[in-house]
Structures are given as structure tokens and as C-alpha cells.
Design a protein around this motif. Structure first.
Motif, mmCIF file in Angstrom:
data_model
loop_
_atom_site.group_PDB
_atom_site.id
_atom_site.type_symbol
_atom_site.label_atom_id
_atom_site.label_comp_id
_atom_site.label_asym_id
_atom_site.label_seq_id
_atom_site.Cartn_x
_atom_site.Cartn_y
_atom_site.Cartn_z
ATOM 1 N N ALA A 51 -26.548 -77.728 15.641
ATOM 2 C CA ALA A 51 -27.615 -78.571 16.193
ATOM 3 C C ALA A 51 -27.437 -78.678 17.699
ATOM 4 O O ALA A 51 -26.332 -78.542 18.217
ATOM 5 C CB ALA A 51 -27.572 -79.965 15.579
ATOM 6 N N GLU A 52 -28.545 -78.911 18.370
ATOM 7 C CA GLU A 52 -28.545 -79.226 19.793
ATOM 8 C C GLU A 52 -29.206 -80.582 19.958
ATOM 9 O O GLU A 52 -30.300 -80.806 19.451
ATOM 10 C CB GLU A 52 -29.294 -78.166 20.602
ATOM 11 C CG GLU A 52 -28.568 -76.845 20.650
ATOM 12 C CD GLU A 52 -29.186 -75.868 21.647
ATOM 13 O OE1 GLU A 52 -30.129 -76.249 22.379
ATOM 14 O OE2 GLU A 52 -28.709 -74.731 21.680
ATOM 15 N N VAL A 53 -28.521 -81.479 20.626
ATOM 16 C CA VAL A 53 -29.012 -82.838 20.820
ATOM 17 C C VAL A 53 -29.345 -83.002 22.301
ATOM 18 O O VAL A 53 -28.442 -83.046 23.138
ATOM 19 C CB VAL A 53 -27.952 -83.872 20.380
ATOM 20 C CG1 VAL A 53 -28.494 -85.286 20.536
ATOM 21 C CG2 VAL A 53 -27.501 -83.614 18.941
ATOM 22 N N PRO A 54 -30.633 -83.079 22.642
ATOM 23 C CA PRO A 54 -31.012 -83.194 24.059
ATOM 24 C C PRO A 54 -30.575 -84.541 24.628
ATOM 25 O O PRO A 54 -30.562 -85.553 23.918
ATOM 26 C CB PRO A 54 -32.538 -83.088 24.023
ATOM 27 C CG PRO A 54 -32.918 -83.525 22.652
ATOM 28 C CD PRO A 54 -31.785 -83.130 21.753
ATOM 29 N N GLN A 55 -30.208 -84.554 25.896
ATOM 30 C CA GLN A 55 -29.773 -85.772 26.556
ATOM 31 C C GLN A 55 -30.736 -86.099 27.693
ATOM 32 O O GLN A 55 -31.205 -85.202 28.379
ATOM 33 C CB GLN A 55 -28.351 -85.616 27.096
ATOM 34 C CG GLN A 55 -27.320 -85.318 26.023
ATOM 35 C CD GLN A 55 -27.154 -86.456 25.051
ATOM 36 O OE1 GLN A 55 -26.784 -87.553 25.417
ATOM 37 N NE2 GLN A 55 -27.451 -86.197 23.786
ATOM 38 N N SER A 56 -30.984 -87.382 27.913
ATOM 39 C CA SER A 56 -31.877 -87.801 28.990
ATOM 40 C C SER A 56 -31.161 -87.824 30.335
ATOM 41 O O SER A 56 -31.780 -88.034 31.360
ATOM 42 C CB SER A 56 -32.470 -89.177 28.678
ATOM 43 O OG SER A 56 -31.433 -90.130 28.537
#
Length: 179
Positions: A51-56
Motif C-alpha cells: 500500500a501507499e499512504v499519501p501524506q499531506s
């Protein structure tokens, strides 16, 4: 002696550049790596991206796994992600200097204000702190650890501040007893 030597088995490169921090799951099945703007979960048996979890934010300073939850922190933001749906559960803006994960799937967030640090106890399911302990030490907490059980129960949280001083906080029976 050949049995004492180490052999490189895998090199991971990601299109987002260098890694800032990483952690491995308790069972060793997942490696989590923070890159610029994204946190990537790799399976350790195939080294494929799970998985790739986008960060703000661009840079994540600390990451932790707690069951199916991913905690990320940066200088001014704490985020908790549900990994079953790869969705953001909650985030809180605060001047976070250090995060200490605890064995009961809670964590302490050390938050600096002026010249002191407060400790906030969070669970992974809510942005509302379970407990707050004001003025745990002067200065900014730069590191912390949990030190084993004491006679009569409880553990100590030992903190290192920006003045290179060690402070100990007794948990007595449980960290959630702080008010």
C-alpha cells in the motif's frame, strides 16, 4: 566464519526519493518506509508494495504500527490511518516533539508549548486525548522510552529533554490515570 556473515538480499528504491524513517511490524511481515509525501508498506516475503499512504506533509519524522493502524507524525501534525481501507482516521495539529508508542496500542505525544512539554495520551481510534499530563518537563522532549515494571505495578516513562536532562514520569498503575 560464514555463518556469522551478513548478505544483502534486497535493495528498495522508490520514485519519491530518499527514505526519512522506517519501521517493521511486530510480526516481521511488513516494512513501512516514509518518503517525501508518501508512506509505503512493503511485504517482507515478496518485497512488493502492499500500500501507499499519501501524506499531506512533505516529511514524516516518526511512524509506528499499531495493529491495522499507522501513526505518522511530523513537527506539527499527528495522523492515524486505517490500513484496512488506507483511509485517514484522524489528525491533530500540534507542536509534536516526540511520539512514544505504548504496549496497550496507545501512544504518548509530547507537545511543546513555550518552554515546557505536556504529554497527551491518545488511542488510535480518536483524536480526543484519553488523558493529558501538563508540564512533564522543561524544554522540548527529544526522546523517551518506557522502563519496565516496578514493585507495586506500573512503569516509568523516561524522557530526554533539549537541555540533555533525563526526567522520569511514574505511570503508577496505568498511563490513562493521568488527568
Amino acid at each position: 566464519d560464514d555463518e556469522d556473515s551478513w548478505t544483502q538480499q534486497q535493495v528498495l528504491k522508490h520514485r519519491h526519493g530518499p527514505a526519512y524513517t522506517s519501521v517493521i511490524s511486530g510480526d516481521g511481515s511488513v516494512v513501512v518506509v516514509a518518503y517525501k509525501g508518501v508512506v509505503v508498506l512493503y511485504s517482507t516475503d515478496t518485497w512488493q508494495v502492499k500500500a501507499e499512504v499519501p501524506q499531506s506533509i512533505n516529511r514524516v519524522d516518526q511512524i509506528f504500527l499499531s495493529g491495522y493502524y499507522l501513526l505518522t507524525s511530523a513537527k506539527d501534525l499527528i495522523s492515524v490511518w486505517d490500513l484496512t481501507s488506507v483511509s485517514l482516521c484522524w489528525e491533530v495539529s500540534a507542536s509534536v516533539s516526540y511520539i512514544l508508542p505504548l504496549p496497550d496500542k496507545t501512544f504518548l505525544a509530547f507537545v511543546s508549548r513555550k518552554s515546557v512539554t505536556d504529554a497527551f495520551l491518545f488511542g488510535v481510534k480518536s483524536a480526543a486525548p484519553l488523558a493529558v499530563h501538563k508540564f512533564v518537563c522543561p524544554g522540548v522532549v527529544e526522546g523517551a522510552c518506557l522502563v519496565g515494571e516496578r514493585e507495586g505495578g506500573g512503569e516509568n516513562v523516561v524522557m530526554l529533554n533539549s537541555e540533555h536532562e533525563l526526567y522520569s514520569l511514574s505511570t503508577l498503575l496505568h498511563l490513562s490515570s493521568y488527568h
